[in-house]
Design a protein around this motif. Structure first.
Motif, PDB file in Angstrom:
ATOM      1  N   GLU A  21     -20.348  20.572  49.624  1.00 35.31           N
ATOM      2  CA  GLU A  21     -19.721  21.085  50.853  1.00 35.31           C
ATOM      3  C   GLU A  21     -20.464  20.629  52.101  1.00 35.31           C
ATOM      4  N   THR A  22     -21.790  20.605  52.052  1.00 38.35           N
ATOM      5  CA  THR A  22     -22.589  20.293  53.237  1.00 38.35           C
ATOM      6  C   THR A  22     -22.749  18.797  53.469  1.00 38.35           C
ATOM      7  N   TYR A  23     -22.971  18.043  52.399  1.00 40.49           N
ATOM      8  CA  TYR A  23     -23.327  16.626  52.556  1.00 40.49           C
ATOM      9  C   TYR A  23     -22.302  15.658  51.958  1.00 40.49           C
ATOM     10  N   GLY A  24     -21.366  16.173  51.183  1.00 40.90           N
ATOM     11  CA  GLY A  24     -20.350  15.305  50.589  1.00 40.90           C
ATOM     12  C   GLY A  24     -20.795  14.566  49.344  1.00 40.90           C
ATOM     13  N   HIS A  25     -21.915  14.944  48.759  1.00 44.34           N
ATOM     14  CA  HIS A  25     -22.409  14.288  47.542  1.00 44.34           C
ATOM     15  C   HIS A  25     -22.177  15.183  46.326  1.00 44.34           C
ATOM     16  N   PHE A  26     -21.845  14.577  45.215  1.00 45.28           N
ATOM     17  CA  PHE A  26     -21.777  15.303  43.955  1.00 45.28           C
ATOM     18  C   PHE A  26     -22.912  14.783  43.083  1.00 45.28           C
ATOM     19  N   LEU A  27     -23.990  15.537  43.007  1.00 42.50           N
ATOM     20  CA  LEU A  27     -25.134  15.144  42.194  1.00 42.50           C
ATOM     21  C   LEU A  27     -24.880  15.654  40.773  1.00 42.50           C
ATOM     22  N   ALA A  28     -24.586  14.736  39.867  1.00 38.46           N
ATOM     23  CA  ALA A  28     -24.070  15.097  38.548  1.00 38.46           C
ATOM     24  C   ALA A  28     -25.051  14.849  37.411  1.00 38.46           C
TER      25      ALA A  28
END
Length: 192
Positions: free
Chosen positions: A126-133
């Motif tokens: 939500e904040t940075y637009g990254h999905f750390l998976a």
């Protein structure tokens, strides 16, 4: 310089006895903690020692989150896409020192490990637009039945993050993924 270690336990004091040898000299250290004894022997040889971090506060969980090649193409730590998160990482997270991927080292609150990881992933998206998976588990086929906050839970988090990332890459929606889980688990289907 290479140091070989041997370990023994004193039956009277219950302390660890760690011997390090480099082929020329040997150093012996006794301590209540095997990790600390190894660290002290390592430092006695003039080398930098690893010490495990202290346990997190109650209700907090320690984990890493990494970006993956699938989600970001080339997830090099120096990529400018990560500048915003580097300047202001989520509370309880620091920028990790990872060679091939951008990542965070986190100590975050949650009801359990999965809750801490999922809420952190949600905040980052939500904040940075990254999905750390990726939580750094390399051998997801390993298993441990050590409870909701142990190694087995970390493996489960890795598998779930991979499932979400790959489902989206294939065009599956979150609802379709959840329906798959419900059906496999034997839960009644949801009414849309």
């Amino acid at each position: 310089m290479s140091v070989r270690f041997s370990y023994d336990r004193d039956p009277e004091s219950n302390q660890w006895i760690v011997t390090g040898t480099d082929g020329v000299k040997s150093i012996v250290i006794s301590h209540d903690s095997q990790d600390e004894a190894v660290a002290q022997v390592t430092e006695a040889f003039g080398l930098k020692a690893y010490r495990p971090p202290p346990p997190p506060p109650p209700g907090h969980y320690r984990f890493v989150l990494l970006d993956t090649w699938l989600g970001s193409g080339d997830a090099r730590p120096d990529d400018p896409r990560y500048d915003a998160i580097k300047v202001n990482p989520p509370q309880g997270c620091t920028i990790g020192d990872f060679i091939y991927s951008f990542g965070l080292e986190c100590v975050r609150p949650g009801t359990d490990l999965l809750d801490a990881i999922s809420s952190t992933c949600s905040e980052i998206r939500e904040t940075y637009g990254h999905f750390l998976a990726d939580v750094g588990v390399e051998k997801v086929e390993e298993w441990s039945s050590d409870g909701r906050n142990g190694w087995g839970a970390k493996i489960l988090a890795q598998l779930l993050l991979m499932a979400v990332e790959r489902a989206h890459a294939l065009g599956y929606t979150t609802d379709e993924l959840m329906e798959f889980i419900r059906r496999v688990d034997g839960a009644p289907p949801t009414q849309c």
